[in-house]
Design a protein around this motif. Structure first.
Motif, mmCIF file in Angstrom:
data_model
loop_
_atom_site.group_PDB
_atom_site.id
_atom_site.type_symbol
_atom_site.label_atom_id
_atom_site.label_comp_id
_atom_site.label_asym_id
_atom_site.label_seq_id
_atom_site.Cartn_x
_atom_site.Cartn_y
_atom_site.Cartn_z
ATOM 1 N N LEU A 60 70.969 -22.805 53.321
ATOM 2 C CA LEU A 60 71.586 -21.499 53.546
ATOM 3 C C LEU A 60 73.068 -21.629 53.873
ATOM 4 O O LEU A 60 73.901 -20.873 53.364
ATOM 5 N N ASN A 61 73.404 -22.591 54.718
ATOM 6 C CA ASN A 61 74.817 -22.801 55.069
ATOM 7 C C ASN A 61 75.643 -23.193 53.845
ATOM 8 O O ASN A 61 76.745 -22.677 53.641
ATOM 9 N N ILE A 62 75.120 -24.097 53.043
ATOM 10 C CA ILE A 62 75.837 -24.537 51.841
ATOM 11 C C ILE A 62 75.968 -23.392 50.843
ATOM 12 O O ILE A 62 77.034 -23.185 50.243
ATOM 13 N N SER A 63 74.904 -22.612 50.680
ATOM 14 C CA SER A 63 74.960 -21.451 49.786
ATOM 15 C C SER A 63 75.991 -20.443 50.264
ATOM 16 O O SER A 63 76.754 -19.887 49.466
ATOM 17 N N HIS A 64 76.023 -20.221 51.558
ATOM 18 C CA HIS A 64 77.002 -19.291 52.129
ATOM 19 C C HIS A 64 78.420 -19.782 51.877
ATOM 20 O O HIS A 64 79.299 -19.004 51.484
ATOM 21 N N GLU A 65 78.655 -21.066 52.089
ATOM 22 C CA GLU A 65 79.979 -21.637 51.824
ATOM 23 C C GLU A 65 80.376 -21.426 50.369
ATOM 24 O O GLU A 65 81.503 -21.060 50.069
ATOM 25 N N MET A 66 79.427 -21.678 49.481
ATOM 26 C CA MET A 66 79.699 -21.539 48.063
ATOM 27 C C MET A 66 80.011 -20.087 47.709
ATOM 28 O O MET A 66 80.992 -19.801 47.018
ATOM 29 N N LEU A 67 79.202 -19.167 48.206
ATOM 30 C CA LEU A 67 79.404 -17.750 47.888
ATOM 31 C C LEU A 67 80.684 -17.204 48.492
ATOM 32 O O LEU A 67 81.407 -16.457 47.839
ATOM 33 N N THR A 68 80.979 -17.555 49.720
ATOM 34 C CA THR A 68 82.215 -17.043 50.319
ATOM 35 C C THR A 68 83.428 -17.693 49.679
ATOM 36 O O THR A 68 84.472 -17.057 49.548
ATOM 37 N N GLY A 69 83.304 -18.931 49.245
ATOM 38 C CA GLY A 69 84.392 -19.569 48.511
ATOM 39 C C GLY A 69 84.654 -18.834 47.215
ATOM 40 O O GLY A 69 85.791 -18.587 46.836
ATOM 41 N N THR A 70 83.569 -18.449 46.530
ATOM 42 C CA THR A 70 83.691 -17.685 45.294
ATOM 43 C C THR A 70 84.306 -16.326 45.580
ATOM 44 O O THR A 70 85.170 -15.862 44.851
ATOM 45 N N THR A 71 83.884 -15.700 46.661
ATOM 46 C CA THR A 71 84.424 -14.391 47.021
ATOM 47 C C THR A 71 85.916 -14.494 47.286
ATOM 48 O O THR A 71 86.703 -13.662 46.820
ATOM 49 N N HIS A 72 86.328 -15.532 48.019
ATOM 50 C CA HIS A 72 87.752 -15.716 48.304
ATOM 51 C C HIS A 72 88.537 -15.975 47.023
ATOM 52 O O HIS A 72 89.636 -15.469 46.846
ATOM 53 N N LYS A 73 87.961 -16.752 46.107
ATOM 54 C CA LYS A 73 88.627 -17.021 44.836
ATOM 55 C C LYS A 73 88.773 -15.744 44.028
ATOM 56 O O LYS A 73 89.806 -15.502 43.422
ATOM 57 N N ASN A 74 87.710 -14.908 44.009
ATOM 58 C CA ASN A 74 87.772 -13.652 43.268
ATOM 59 C C ASN A 74 88.828 -12.729 43.860
ATOM 60 O O ASN A 74 89.573 -12.084 43.127
ATOM 61 N N ALA A 75 88.898 -12.668 45.185
ATOM 62 C CA ALA A 75 89.903 -11.816 45.839
ATOM 63 C C ALA A 75 91.299 -12.324 45.523
ATOM 64 O O ALA A 75 92.211 -11.528 45.243
ATOM 65 N N ALA A 76 91.496 -13.628 45.543
ATOM 66 C CA ALA A 76 92.803 -14.203 45.216
ATOM 67 C C ALA A 76 93.159 -13.911 43.774
ATOM 68 O O ALA A 76 94.306 -13.573 43.465
ATOM 69 N N PHE A 77 92.186 -14.015 42.875
ATOM 70 C CA PHE A 77 92.426 -13.732 41.467
ATOM 71 C C PHE A 77 92.827 -12.271 41.275
ATOM 72 O O PHE A 77 93.771 -11.970 40.546
#
Length: 100
Positions: A60-77
């Motif tokens: 769950l922690n790793i999945s959360h890291e991955m998803l929030t990383g993706t969310t941050h990348k999408n927001a930056a994009f």
């Protein structure tokens, strides 16, 4: 495609033999070390007992890291896209003024 090889991984004091293509060996070993560290951190916190529960919490922690990383990348994009659109509009205005 290369012949698969067997890689020996150690995760939370257990040995796992995993078959993978040779070109994926480094990524597999990195993933195993990351998982091992997460599981050890959870176990050492003393808040979660049992290997199964520790594994689920780590996943769950790793999945959360991955998803929030993706969310941050999408927001930056999206932010970059807005900046580009703004710059193009400003360039169009400047060119229009220059042509008149």
């Amino acid at each position: 495609m290369s012949e698969p090889l067997t890689v020996i991984l150690h995760i939370l004091d257990k040995e796992y033999r995993i078959s993978c293509p040779p070109e994926e060996r480094n990524n597999l070993e990195l993933a195993a070390r990351h998982l091992d560290k997460k599981m050890r951190d959870i176990r050492n916190s003393g808040k979660v007992i049992g290997v199964d529960r520790i594994a689920v919490m780590a996943a769950l922690n790793i999945s959360h890291e991955m998803l929030t990383g993706t969310t941050h990348k999408n927001a930056a994009f999206e932010d970059q896209q807005r900046q580009i659109t703004d710059l193009v509009a400003r360039l169009d205005q400047a060119l229009a003024r220059h042509q008149n």
